[in-house]
Design a protein around this motif. Structure first.
Motif, PDB file in Angstrom:
ATOM      1  N   MET A 128       0.461  -1.042  -0.215  1.00 52.26           N
ATOM      2  CA  MET A 128       0.234   0.214  -0.153  1.00 52.26           C
ATOM      3  C   MET A 128       0.947   1.247  -0.065  1.00 52.26           C
ATOM      4  O   MET A 128       0.770   2.542  -1.064  1.00 52.26           O
ATOM      5  CB  MET A 128      -1.070  -0.286   1.122  1.00 52.26           C
ATOM      6  N   MET A 129       2.057   1.394   0.784  1.00 46.95           N
ATOM      7  CA  MET A 129       3.273   2.105   1.221  1.00 46.95           C
ATOM      8  C   MET A 129       3.498   2.829  -0.256  1.00 46.95           C
ATOM      9  O   MET A 129       3.394   3.500  -0.888  1.00 46.95           O
ATOM     10  CB  MET A 129       3.420   2.465   1.568  1.00 46.95           C
TER      11      MET A 129
ATOM     12  N   GLU B 199       7.101  12.031   2.479  1.00 37.79           N
ATOM     13  CA  GLU B 199       7.543  11.031   3.264  1.00 37.79           C
ATOM     14  C   GLU B 199       6.256  10.268   4.235  1.00 37.79           C
ATOM     15  O   GLU B 199       6.085   9.554   4.346  1.00 37.79           O
ATOM     16  CB  GLU B 199       8.705   9.952   2.265  1.00 37.79           C
ATOM     17  N   ASP B 200       6.940  11.779   5.259  1.00 36.01           N
ATOM     18  CA  ASP B 200       6.165  11.448   6.719  1.00 36.01           C
ATOM     19  C   ASP B 200       4.837  11.712   6.826  1.00 36.01           C
ATOM     20  O   ASP B 200       4.297  10.727   6.928  1.00 36.01           O
ATOM     21  CB  ASP B 200       7.041  11.802   7.305  1.00 36.01           C
ATOM     22  N   VAL B 201       4.294  12.120   5.715  1.00 35.93           N
ATOM     23  CA  VAL B 201       2.668  12.318   5.494  1.00 35.93           C
ATOM     24  C   VAL B 201       2.595  10.997   4.907  1.00 35.93           C
ATOM     25  O   VAL B 201       1.831  11.105   5.428  1.00 35.93           O
ATOM     26  CB  VAL B 201       2.556  13.404   4.865  1.00 35.93           C
ATOM     27  N   LEU B 202       2.817  10.550   3.561  1.00 36.35           N
ATOM     28  CA  LEU B 202       2.535   8.851   3.414  1.00 36.35           C
ATOM     29  C   LEU B 202       2.708   8.384   4.338  1.00 36.35           C
ATOM     30  O   LEU B 202       1.925   7.855   4.002  1.00 36.35           O
ATOM     31  CB  LEU B 202       3.084   8.272   2.240  1.00 36.35           C
TER      32      LEU B 202
ATOM     33  N   ILE C 174      10.430  -1.881   0.780  1.00 36.44           N
ATOM     34  CA  ILE C 174      10.188  -0.364   0.715  1.00 36.44           C
ATOM     35  C   ILE C 174      11.835  -0.139   0.261  1.00 36.44           C
ATOM     36  O   ILE C 174      12.019   1.306  -0.441  1.00 36.44           O
ATOM     37  CB  ILE C 174       9.762   0.348   2.522  1.00 36.44           C
ATOM     38  N   GLY C 175      12.604  -0.887   0.142  1.00 36.57           N
ATOM     39  CA  GLY C 175      13.563  -0.006  -0.471  1.00 36.57           C
ATOM     40  C   GLY C 175      13.890  -0.518  -1.613  1.00 36.57           C
ATOM     41  O   GLY C 175      14.755   0.672  -2.722  1.00 36.57           O
TER      42      GLY C 175
ATOM     43  N   GLU D 208      14.417   6.917   4.212  1.00 39.43           N
ATOM     44  CA  GLU D 208      13.983   7.276   5.456  1.00 39.43           C
ATOM     45  C   GLU D 208      13.215   7.314   6.929  1.00 39.43           C
ATOM     46  O   GLU D 208      13.497   7.213   7.856  1.00 39.43           O
ATOM     47  CB  GLU D 208      15.494   8.555   5.680  1.00 39.43           C
ATOM     48  N   ALA D 209      12.020   7.356   6.094  1.00 39.38           N
ATOM     49  CA  ALA D 209      11.026   8.056   6.651  1.00 39.38           C
ATOM     50  C   ALA D 209      10.266   6.992   7.369  1.00 39.38           C
ATOM     51  O   ALA D 209       9.721   6.591   7.817  1.00 39.38           O
ATOM     52  CB  ALA D 209       9.873   7.993   5.627  1.00 39.38           C
ATOM     53  N   LEU D 210      10.998   5.102   6.715  1.00 40.66           N
ATOM     54  CA  LEU D 210      10.625   3.666   6.844  1.00 40.66           C
ATOM     55  C   LEU D 210      11.238   4.131   8.422  1.00 40.66           C
ATOM     56  O   LEU D 210      10.787   3.517   9.601  1.00 40.66           O
ATOM     57  CB  LEU D 210      10.904   2.801   6.208  1.00 40.66           C
TER      58      LEU D 210
END
Length: 192
Positions: free
Chosen positions: A110-111, A123-126, A144-145, A159-161
């Protein structure tokens, strides 16, 4: 912002699938273990488009198991392109993404779809949006990578992860030992 040009987003695990059958699901992305039998719950769903991917929820190679791969994330992105391409003929839509428990592979998928649909979004908002959809989200870091790379996010998604994992450990401390027990200690370390 209307993420994915679809009105409803759901993430769940296999046990939750029967409870979503009456929710007018139009699109399903299933992420299953390779040896998992077909899921009968979809027989009670109305007409919908479904794509199934099969690999294990691991972050390091294990004998006899299939790692998430670049190709799997590529298939997720093609699924997202299909959502975008058919948005003009949809009045509304309901995307359901699931894996075994609805915590790792499905939240990473989903991300990936959300980051693809909103390339300019931070990214933080996501990740905040992801937690709104599925508060227990712990996305698979390997997936995610690959998404970070394929979407040209230049490490920002990864980084957001890290920050997301730190948030999750703060609100759900049990994840520290749970993920370590599952062989995901490297992800816990990412948060520290």
């Amino acid at each position: 912002m209307k993420t994915l040009a679809i009105s409803t987003l759901t993430i769940c695990g296999i046990e939750e699938l029967p409870g979503n059958s009456a929710r007018e699901v139009t699109h399903v992305l299933s992420v299953l273990d390779p040896d998992r039998a077909e899921i009968e719950a979809f027989g009670t769903y109305g007409e919908h488009h479904r794509v199934t991917l099969r690999f294990h929820d691991i972050i390091d190679p294990r004998p006899g198991q299939i790692m998430p791969a670049q190709e799997h994330v590529g298939e997720i992105l093609r699924f997202g392109e299909g959502l975008r391409d058919t948005s003009a003929v949809r009045v509304k839509g309901h995307l359901l993404v699931h894996c075994h428990m609805g915590i790792s592979r499905s939240t990473a998928a989903m991300m990936t779809l959300m980051a693809q649909a909103d390339p300019a979004e931070g990214e933080d908002v996501l990740f905040e949006r992801l937690r709104e959809i599925r508060p227990q989200a712990w996305p698979n870091s390997v997936m995610i990578g690959f998404a970070d790379e394929q979407l040209g996010r230049n490490g920002r998604l990864t980084e957001a992860l890290r920050r997301h994992y730190a948030h999750q450990l703060a609100v759900q401390p049990k994840y520290r030992s749970w993920m370590a027990d599952l062989g995901r200690g490297r992800e816990v370390e990412m948060a520290l």
